[in-house]
Scaffold this motif. Structure first.
Motif, PDB file in Angstrom:
ATOM      1  N   TRP A 210      -3.311   0.877 -10.034  1.00 52.21           N
ATOM      2  CA  TRP A 210      -2.214   1.820 -10.005  1.00 52.21           C
ATOM      3  C   TRP A 210      -1.301   1.721  -8.634  1.00 52.21           C
ATOM      4  N   LEU A 211      -2.093   1.431  -7.515  1.00 52.60           N
ATOM      5  CA  LEU A 211      -1.109   0.987  -6.433  1.00 52.60           C
ATOM      6  C   LEU A 211      -0.173  -0.011  -6.594  1.00 52.60           C
ATOM      7  N   LEU A 212      -0.570  -1.197  -7.424  1.00 47.10           N
ATOM      8  CA  LEU A 212       0.340  -2.253  -7.747  1.00 47.10           C
ATOM      9  C   LEU A 212       1.720  -1.713  -8.694  1.00 47.10           C
ATOM     10  N   SER A 213       1.221  -1.000  -9.552  1.00 44.93           N
ATOM     11  CA  SER A 213       2.250  -0.479 -10.343  1.00 44.93           C
ATOM     12  C   SER A 213       3.234   0.570  -9.531  1.00 44.93           C
ATOM     13  N   ARG A 214       2.938   0.801  -8.527  1.00 49.78           N
ATOM     14  CA  ARG A 214       4.051   1.716  -7.773  1.00 49.78           C
ATOM     15  C   ARG A 214       4.689   0.745  -6.844  1.00 49.78           C
ATOM     16  N   GLY A 215       4.108  -0.612  -6.612  1.00 53.71           N
ATOM     17  CA  GLY A 215       4.798  -1.304  -5.427  1.00 53.71           C
ATOM     18  C   GLY A 215       4.005  -1.287  -4.320  1.00 53.71           C
ATOM     19  N   ARG A 216       2.818  -0.589  -3.985  1.00 52.17           N
ATOM     20  CA  ARG A 216       2.145  -0.538  -2.702  1.00 52.17           C
ATOM     21  C   ARG A 216       1.126  -1.223  -2.724  1.00 52.17           C
ATOM     22  N   ARG A 217       1.636  -2.687  -2.313  1.00 46.76           N
ATOM     23  CA  ARG A 217       0.873  -3.919  -2.211  1.00 46.76           C
ATOM     24  C   ARG A 217      -0.102  -3.742  -1.116  1.00 46.76           C
ATOM     25  N   ASP A 218       0.344  -3.423  -0.021  1.00 43.87           N
ATOM     26  CA  ASP A 218      -0.578  -3.604   1.074  1.00 43.87           C
ATOM     27  C   ASP A 218      -1.578  -2.694   1.133  1.00 43.87           C
ATOM     28  N   GLU A 219      -1.680  -1.552   0.363  1.00 48.17           N
ATOM     29  CA  GLU A 219      -2.753  -0.500  -0.006  1.00 48.17           C
ATOM     30  C   GLU A 219      -3.535  -1.050  -0.899  1.00 48.17           C
ATOM     31  N   ALA A 220      -2.980  -1.470  -2.055  1.00 46.57           N
ATOM     32  CA  ALA A 220      -3.791  -2.241  -2.880  1.00 46.57           C
ATOM     33  C   ALA A 220      -4.678  -3.453  -2.316  1.00 46.57           C
ATOM     34  N   ASP A 221      -4.244  -4.286  -1.319  1.00 45.78           N
ATOM     35  CA  ASP A 221      -5.091  -5.367  -0.986  1.00 45.78           C
ATOM     36  C   ASP A 221      -6.041  -4.788  -0.098  1.00 45.78           C
ATOM     37  N   ALA A 222      -5.864  -3.678   0.608  1.00 47.86           N
ATOM     38  CA  ALA A 222      -6.756  -3.180   1.510  1.00 47.86           C
ATOM     39  C   ALA A 222      -7.939  -2.566   0.615  1.00 47.86           C
ATOM     40  N   VAL A 223      -7.744  -2.060  -0.546  1.00 49.49           N
ATOM     41  CA  VAL A 223      -8.747  -1.481  -1.432  1.00 49.49           C
ATOM     42  C   VAL A 223      -9.695  -2.673  -2.097  1.00 49.49           C
ATOM     43  N   ILE A 224      -8.834  -3.692  -2.194  1.00 45.87           N
ATOM     44  CA  ILE A 224      -9.591  -4.830  -2.789  1.00 45.87           C
ATOM     45  C   ILE A 224     -10.656  -5.574  -1.762  1.00 45.87           C
ATOM     46  N   LYS A 225     -10.206  -5.601  -0.492  1.00 46.37           N
ATOM     47  CA  LYS A 225     -10.952  -5.975   0.475  1.00 46.37           C
ATOM     48  C   LYS A 225     -12.032  -4.991   0.762  1.00 46.37           C
TER      49      LYS A 225
END
Length: 469
Positions: A210-225
């Motif tokens: 969902w974060l990626l669908s909103r363009g929030r790439r840094d937050e998405a990367d943090a969740v993955i890590k």
């Protein structure tokens, strides 16, 4: 065993999330997501028991009984439709918490109601909160689950619905001797489970998809890590992270390939819940119309039917990955049609055949009703996933609210056999819709199911030590 010890295959259309091994994180997330369906099953079933003391306590007419039974289902209609769309707009995590607060609040207020309109209003808002949890919790869970386990674990959350219903009948039986105000404790009791679930859900991460669908790439990367390990990042979910951010609109569920999927989800979900909610809400009345009387028969029979839904879910959760979603749904609809239709053709049918019909219905329904949260989460992309689940929830509740409102009249006018025959006809519609429209989604990544891309040949990823275990 950790992810670097197992190794796993990836392709151009799949990624770390789809191909990861099952971990404690996935199991905990599934458990936390199950709280909503549990409360749903409990709250919608406890009202059937509560009516036993509520009706004389508030001098309720048959019309008012129908309104109370249908109020929460109408609320689910609005809650699913509105908050599914809102969940795609503002995120899964915020709504994941807010709806449980609403569940607790309106359950407690319901216990203090002194007028019929107050009961109806509280049940309506309770239904809105329940309807919201379907798209919120299941979309978040679906976006984290590996594809090989997605159907089974998503389905497991919904099997818990039947456990909640069974617990409701057990609680109702234990509280039956509290006096004329026993119904107040019953309708307020879902608040206890809402608070417990809320405490469990605190700290759950937002969906990286969902974060990626909103363009929030840094937050998405943090969740993955955080979830999978510091050595992982957006490159490991390339099928989701490549390309521009997509912000879906409500009408997107009716465009392109998705309109047929929306039609299928709406029809099969509605056909499943109309007889399901009618039986659960008025199980004691239905059993009484069969000639079963006394606490042991009414409460015990209702509890047994509820447990059969749970029992049916056990083979269903195995079959959903073994034979696939489509075959499982076709077979269960077919069995339900036969089971509910047979008593209508038995002259002077007695209680035993009617109860057997209900029992077979419960087993077959329990084996596939969880597909109501599996199919819509798999058939739509991230940007409209919660919207689609919410829309399916809403549409299905139009029929279930009408059937719940009319069930007391049907029992009086047509008897138990006639009421079950109506359920058979509705299930036949679901069977035909599944045969004509249902795709197979088992063991496919979400990107494969929601894009036109073709799968590439699998390649082995080079995983190093991580926190996923």
């Amino acid at each position: 065993m950790s992810i670097h010890e197992r190794g796993f295959a990836m392709s151009a259309t799949s990624n770390l999330i789809d191909d990861a091994p099952l971990t404690k994180f996935h199991k905990k997330l599934t458990f936390f997501a199950s709280g909503g369906p549990f409360i749903d099953g409990y709250a919608l079933s406890i009202i059937g028991i509560a009516l036993i003391t509520m009706v004389p306590g508030l001098n309720m007419t048959p019309t008012e009984i129908g309104l109370v039974g249908a109020a929460s289902l109408v609320g689910i209609f609005f809650g699913g439709g509105i908050f599914g769309w809102l969940t795609d707009k503002i995120g899964r995590h915020k709504m994941y918490i807010a709806d449980l607060i609403a569940l607790a609040l309106f359950s407690l207020l319901n216990g203090f109601a002194t007028e019929i309109w107050q009961v109806v209003l509280c049940r309506f808002f309770l239904g809105m909160a329940i309807g919201a949890d379907y798209p919120i919790a299941t979309s978040l869970l679906a976006e984290f689950l590996p594809k090989e386990h997605r159907g089974r674990l998503l389905g497991a959350t919904f099997v818990v619905w039947a456990i909640g219903a069974a617990v409701a009948y057990a609680v109702g039986y234990l509280l039956r001797d509290m006096g004329p105000d026993a119904w107040r404790v019953m309708v307020a009791s879902p608040a206890i489970f809402a608070v417990i679930t809320l405490l469990f859900r605190l700290g759950t991460p937002e969906s990286p998809r969902w974060l990626l669908s909103r363009g929030r790439r840094d937050e998405a990367d943090a969740v993955i890590k955080k979830v999978y390990g510091q050595q992982y990042g957006l490159a490991d979910i390339a099928s989701d992270s490549e390309g521009p951010a997509k912000q879906g609109k409500f009408m997107d569920i009716f465009k392109g390939q998705f309109w047929k999927r929306t039609l299928f989800v709406s029809i099969f979900w509605t056909a499943q819940v109309i007889p399901l909610f009618a039986v659960y809400t008025f199980a004691p009345d239905l059993l009484h119309s069969m000639g079963l009387t006394g606490d042991a028969n009414l409460y015990g029979g209702s509890f047994l039917i509820s447990m059969l839904f749970v029992v049916g879910g056990i083979p269903g959760l195995w079959l959903v990955e073994k034979i696939g979603r489509r075959k499982l749904l076709l077979w269960s609809f077919g069995i339900i049609v036969v089971a509910l239709a047979v008593p209508a053709f038995i002259p002077n049918v007695q209680a035993a055949p009617l109860f057997i019909a209900l029992a077979v219905f419960a087993l077959a329904s329990g084996a596939s009703s969880f597909l109501e949260v599996v199919y819509p989460n798999e058939l739509f992309p991230t940007e409209i996933r919660a919207t689609a689940v919410g829309f399916g929830t809403a549409i299905s509740r139009v029929g279930s609210a009408a059937s719940t409102y009319l069930m007391p009249v049907a029992i009086l006018s047509l008897g138990a056999a006639g009421s079950l025959l109506i359920g058979a006809v509705i299930s036949l519609v679901g069977l035909l819709a599944t045969f004509l429209l249902a795709p197979e989604t088992a063991n496919k990544s979400l990107s494969e199911l929601t894009t036109e891309k073709k799968s590439a040949m699998p390649i082995t990823s080079k995983a190093t030590e991580g926190s996923l275990s």
